[in-house]
Scaffold this motif. Sequence first.
Motif, PDB file in Angstrom:
ATOM      1  N   HIS A 218       0.856  -1.190   0.000  1.00  0.00           N
ATOM      2  CA  HIS A 218       0.000   0.000   0.000  1.00  0.00           C
ATOM      3  C   HIS A 218       0.893   1.242   0.000  1.00  0.00           C
ATOM      4  O   HIS A 218       1.900   1.281   0.722  1.00  0.00           O
ATOM      5  CB  HIS A 218      -0.903  -0.019   1.243  1.00  0.00           C
ATOM      6  CG  HIS A 218      -1.985   1.011   1.216  1.00  0.00           C
ATOM      7  ND1 HIS A 218      -1.738   2.345   1.447  1.00  0.00           N
ATOM      8  CD2 HIS A 218      -3.316   0.896   0.966  1.00  0.00           C
ATOM      9  CE1 HIS A 218      -2.876   3.012   1.362  1.00  0.00           C
ATOM     10  NE2 HIS A 218      -3.837   2.157   1.062  1.00  0.00           N
ATOM     11  N   PRO A 219       0.571   2.256  -0.798  1.00  0.00           N
ATOM     12  CA  PRO A 219       1.447   3.446  -0.874  1.00  0.00           C
ATOM     13  C   PRO A 219       1.757   4.054   0.479  1.00  0.00           C
ATOM     14  O   PRO A 219       2.865   4.554   0.702  1.00  0.00           O
ATOM     15  CB  PRO A 219       0.643   4.406  -1.762  1.00  0.00           C
ATOM     16  CG  PRO A 219      -0.236   3.522  -2.592  1.00  0.00           C
ATOM     17  CD  PRO A 219      -0.570   2.352  -1.732  1.00  0.00           C
ATOM     18  N   ASP A 220       0.809   4.023   1.422  1.00  0.00           N
ATOM     19  CA  ASP A 220       1.039   4.627   2.734  1.00  0.00           C
ATOM     20  C   ASP A 220       1.989   3.802   3.586  1.00  0.00           C
ATOM     21  O   ASP A 220       2.474   4.289   4.614  1.00  0.00           O
ATOM     22  CB  ASP A 220      -0.291   4.799   3.470  1.00  0.00           C
ATOM     23  CG  ASP A 220      -1.212   5.795   2.788  1.00  0.00           C
ATOM     24  OD1 ASP A 220      -0.701   6.570   1.949  1.00  0.00           O
ATOM     25  OD2 ASP A 220      -2.409   5.790   3.078  1.00  0.00           O
ATOM     26  N   ASP A 221       2.271   2.531   3.209  1.00  0.00           N
ATOM     27  CA  ASP A 221       3.117   1.661   4.022  1.00  0.00           C
ATOM     28  C   ASP A 221       4.495   1.434   3.408  1.00  0.00           C
ATOM     29  O   ASP A 221       5.331   0.779   4.022  1.00  0.00           O
ATOM     30  CB  ASP A 221       2.436   0.301   4.229  1.00  0.00           C
ATOM     31  CG  ASP A 221       1.181   0.414   5.092  1.00  0.00           C
ATOM     32  OD1 ASP A 221       0.972   1.489   5.673  1.00  0.00           O
ATOM     33  OD2 ASP A 221       0.443  -0.577   5.180  1.00  0.00           O
TER      34      ASP A 221
ATOM     35  N   GLN B 123       7.129   3.410   2.807  1.00  0.00           N
ATOM     36  CA  GLN B 123       8.252   3.948   3.559  1.00  0.00           C
ATOM     37  C   GLN B 123       8.483   3.166   4.845  1.00  0.00           C
ATOM     38  O   GLN B 123       9.627   2.973   5.268  1.00  0.00           O
ATOM     39  CB  GLN B 123       7.998   5.436   3.881  1.00  0.00           C
ATOM     40  CG  GLN B 123       8.039   6.335   2.652  1.00  0.00           C
ATOM     41  CD  GLN B 123       9.366   6.238   1.913  1.00  0.00           C
ATOM     42  OE1 GLN B 123      10.442   6.173   2.533  1.00  0.00           O
ATOM     43  NE2 GLN B 123       9.298   6.215   0.587  1.00  0.00           N
ATOM     44  N   LYS B 124       7.415   2.711   5.487  1.00  0.00           N
ATOM     45  CA  LYS B 124       7.562   1.915   6.704  1.00  0.00           C
ATOM     46  C   LYS B 124       8.282   0.607   6.397  1.00  0.00           C
ATOM     47  O   LYS B 124       9.162   0.167   7.160  1.00  0.00           O
ATOM     48  CB  LYS B 124       6.189   1.650   7.316  1.00  0.00           C
ATOM     49  CG  LYS B 124       6.246   0.797   8.576  1.00  0.00           C
ATOM     50  CD  LYS B 124       4.889   0.676   9.246  1.00  0.00           C
ATOM     51  CE  LYS B 124       3.955  -0.192   8.442  1.00  0.00           C
ATOM     52  NZ  LYS B 124       2.688  -0.469   9.166  1.00  0.00           N
TER      53      LYS B 124
ATOM     54  N   ALA C  48       2.418  -4.705   7.479  1.00  0.00           N
ATOM     55  CA  ALA C  48       2.145  -3.771   6.389  1.00  0.00           C
ATOM     56  C   ALA C  48       0.980  -4.308   5.558  1.00  0.00           C
ATOM     57  O   ALA C  48       0.647  -5.493   5.610  1.00  0.00           O
ATOM     58  CB  ALA C  48       3.378  -3.574   5.516  1.00  0.00           C
ATOM     59  N   ARG C  49       0.388  -3.389   4.791  1.00  0.00           N
ATOM     60  CA  ARG C  49      -0.714  -3.777   3.915  1.00  0.00           C
ATOM     61  C   ARG C  49      -0.189  -4.107   2.524  1.00  0.00           C
ATOM     62  O   ARG C  49       0.599  -3.345   1.966  1.00  0.00           O
ATOM     63  CB  ARG C  49      -1.736  -2.646   3.828  1.00  0.00           C
ATOM     64  CG  ARG C  49      -2.561  -2.463   5.086  1.00  0.00           C
ATOM     65  CD  ARG C  49      -3.314  -1.153   5.072  1.00  0.00           C
ATOM     66  NE  ARG C  49      -2.405  -0.031   5.190  1.00  0.00           N
ATOM     67  CZ  ARG C  49      -2.795   1.250   5.155  1.00  0.00           C
ATOM     68  NH1 ARG C  49      -4.063   1.548   4.984  1.00  0.00           N
ATOM     69  NH2 ARG C  49      -1.907   2.218   5.273  1.00  0.00           N
TER      70      ARG C  49
ATOM     71  N   TYR D  91      -3.840  -6.568   5.651  1.00  0.00           N
ATOM     72  CA  TYR D  91      -2.669  -6.555   6.519  1.00  0.00           C
ATOM     73  C   TYR D  91      -1.962  -7.905   6.486  1.00  0.00           C
ATOM     74  O   TYR D  91      -2.601  -8.961   6.528  1.00  0.00           O
ATOM     75  CB  TYR D  91      -3.079  -6.231   7.953  1.00  0.00           C
ATOM     76  CG  TYR D  91      -3.199  -4.750   8.220  1.00  0.00           C
ATOM     77  CD1 TYR D  91      -2.075  -3.999   8.550  1.00  0.00           C
ATOM     78  CD2 TYR D  91      -4.433  -4.121   8.160  1.00  0.00           C
ATOM     79  CE1 TYR D  91      -2.184  -2.643   8.795  1.00  0.00           C
ATOM     80  CE2 TYR D  91      -4.556  -2.761   8.407  1.00  0.00           C
ATOM     81  CZ  TYR D  91      -3.421  -2.026   8.723  1.00  0.00           C
ATOM     82  OH  TYR D  91      -3.523  -0.687   8.963  1.00  0.00           O
TER      83      TYR D  91
END
Length: 784
Positions: free
Chosen positions: A210-213, A215-216, A235-236, A246
Amino acid sequence: MNDASHAQTQRTSHIDSVDRHDFEQFLVSALHAAGADRGVVVTVADGGVVVVASVAEDELSSVPVPAAHKELKESIILEVLGSGQGRVISGAPRSIICVPVPFPDRPKAAVYLEIEGESVSSKRLENLEWLASTFAASLAKTNIDKELRVVREEAARVERELRLNLDMIPALSWVGGPSGELEEASRQWLDYTGISRDDALGMGFLASFHPDDVQKVIAAWSVLLLEGKPGGVEARILRHDGEARYFMLRAVPLIGGDGKVRKWYGINTDIDDLKRAEFELAKSQAVMAEAQRIIETGSWSWDMVSDVFTCSAECTNIVGLPSNEITFETLMERVHPDDREMVAEAHGRALEGEELNVEHRFVLPDGTVKFIHARGRLIYDKSHPRAYIGTIVDVTEARRSEERIRSSLVEAQRAEASLAEAQKLSHVGSFHIQPSKAASMWSAETYNIFRLDPAEPLTREAVMARLHPDDRERIGRDFEKALNERLPWEAEFRLLMPDGSVKHVHCVTRVEADLEQEPEVFGAIIDLTDRVNSDEALRKAQADLVRMNRLTAMGAVTVSIAHEMNQPLMAIVTNAATCLSWLDREDPDLNEAKDAAERIVREGKRAGDVLLNVRNMARNSRPSIAIVNINEVVGDVLTMMRSELRSRQIGASVSLSPTVAPVRGDKVQLQQVLLNLMLNAAEAMVGTELRRAINVTTVDLGSHLAVRVEDNGHGLDPIASERIFEAFFSTKAEGTGMGLAISRSIIEAHGGTLSARPLASGGTVFEFTVPYTRGKHEPETETA
């Protein structure tokens, strides 16, 4: 098998892995190099010396036998094996040379040679030691090569099996390189993400997150690569259809012999359902924690063996005592005196085995009284009571809520009765309709408005029959449309009563329902009959009020009007006497008499104009819309106000714009407005020491004209200025508060505005505007 052979087998089992052929070849080389006629290779097994290989007169033997059977000097062998140093013993008839074989990963071994009839030089010992060392190193390398070959074959087999197993594991598994790049992914991973193998290799696998994950994941992966330790991150991962779920990403490194990472093996486990369950659990726990705080439930326990009383934090909060002061005695002391006996009896029964369940009042240290519900029971150890535990709940708010509910029920009953009475008094009825069930509920006032009997079945036909025939079709059509479209609806219509009378009503409805549900209609109906009947009376009263204001204004200038009438009347009398005197002469002077008669006519016309203005102002007539010259209106009002201004010692100046065009309006009403403004201006200058003056100005503003009345009086009170145009508001003790309110309504009826503002130099200016109904240069024409 006898004991000797069993012992022999046990003592030689540790050298089974050694290549005996190599030992034999080494022994032959050693025998030739030393010039010996007999030799053996020995090792230690279970505390004894065992011959691994032997040669005598070029006859080899690789059958292990105890050293005693060979007549060897075992003490020398053990000394060499223990010290790791070679030894030479020269003597007759035979010399002995023994050197260790330095195997790095084998049991200790030595080569033992016997030489017939000669002594052994140190050079021969050194050669034998070198030969033993070379043999040990060669044998070690051979073994290492064999092991390496086996390891490589095993590694290749494992890699083949791993690649096969990647596709067999029911999860998203993958293999990464030492730098974090993807080297291989399972079929499940490729199918789930929808990313091709070529696109996923290297760092292309990041597109699966997922784009929001992203960097994590990069940050967590970087830490693992840096530390070289197992780890993971949540992460997703995006499924091929775009759904994000998830996963737990777990990676384990494969460490090489040099301590560096050779590969990373990972598996991604779907934990979306677990995450959702964790979220629900966390939410439930939060709700439970909040619920416990809200319901104010505390717990307590009394250890009957140690006589220790404990109380939870919420319990201390409820009773208002610190925990170190809470005992059974202190709690009983706080029980309300009227409830103490009841509570003591309840606890007594509980200590005999019954369950405690009692509600009582509790007095806090500050005197506040709480209602507490206590429950408890005994805990038994075998057959003996061990502890007494329970809970207390602060039910104060619940008891107060019950009292409020009881009061609310009473109030609701009163409100219902009041609502019915209010509907009756206000002639407002309410109703609720469920069209799908053909069900209706009407209030008593609704029945009264329609004059229907509440005891009779309420039908649509009965309702429609009450509608006036001229309104029936329109109302039925509009109501059905609003119902079908789920829209609010309101309308005014008439009801035809059985006695032939007509009622005027206003109906408002609102539809409540989702698009999939059946609609429900809530509405109200207002009986407007009295209002409609009183509208005409109200309009008449308003007209009378305007006329009263006009007469009030006229009353204020009555003296001035009388004075104005007195002047032309006195002139008429004087000119009549003069005319008679000219005619009574012996020789009548007809020319002078004629001039006097003409003056009488002029003065009479002047008096007639004054009376005409007064009559027009005083008469009770409907508004007369005509073409009005505003400059003439100003002149007429000044004529009526001349003596009033003179008596008050107020100067008047007029500035009339020659470009002001006529407007359409009621001349008398415009005169009334201007008269009111000039009277207000005159009264505003009472008590001022400056020269009193009123300036009246007409201005052409293009699309409309303006009339300004300016005075130099006391000015506007800032507080009163916001209310001066309100009805019945007056700053004068004898004022009615209607003059300016009526004036504004007259000007607004003409499409204009009336305003007031203070002057910087002191005083006030009132201004009203009237729009031209046509363009400024287009003539106004009267309509029939």
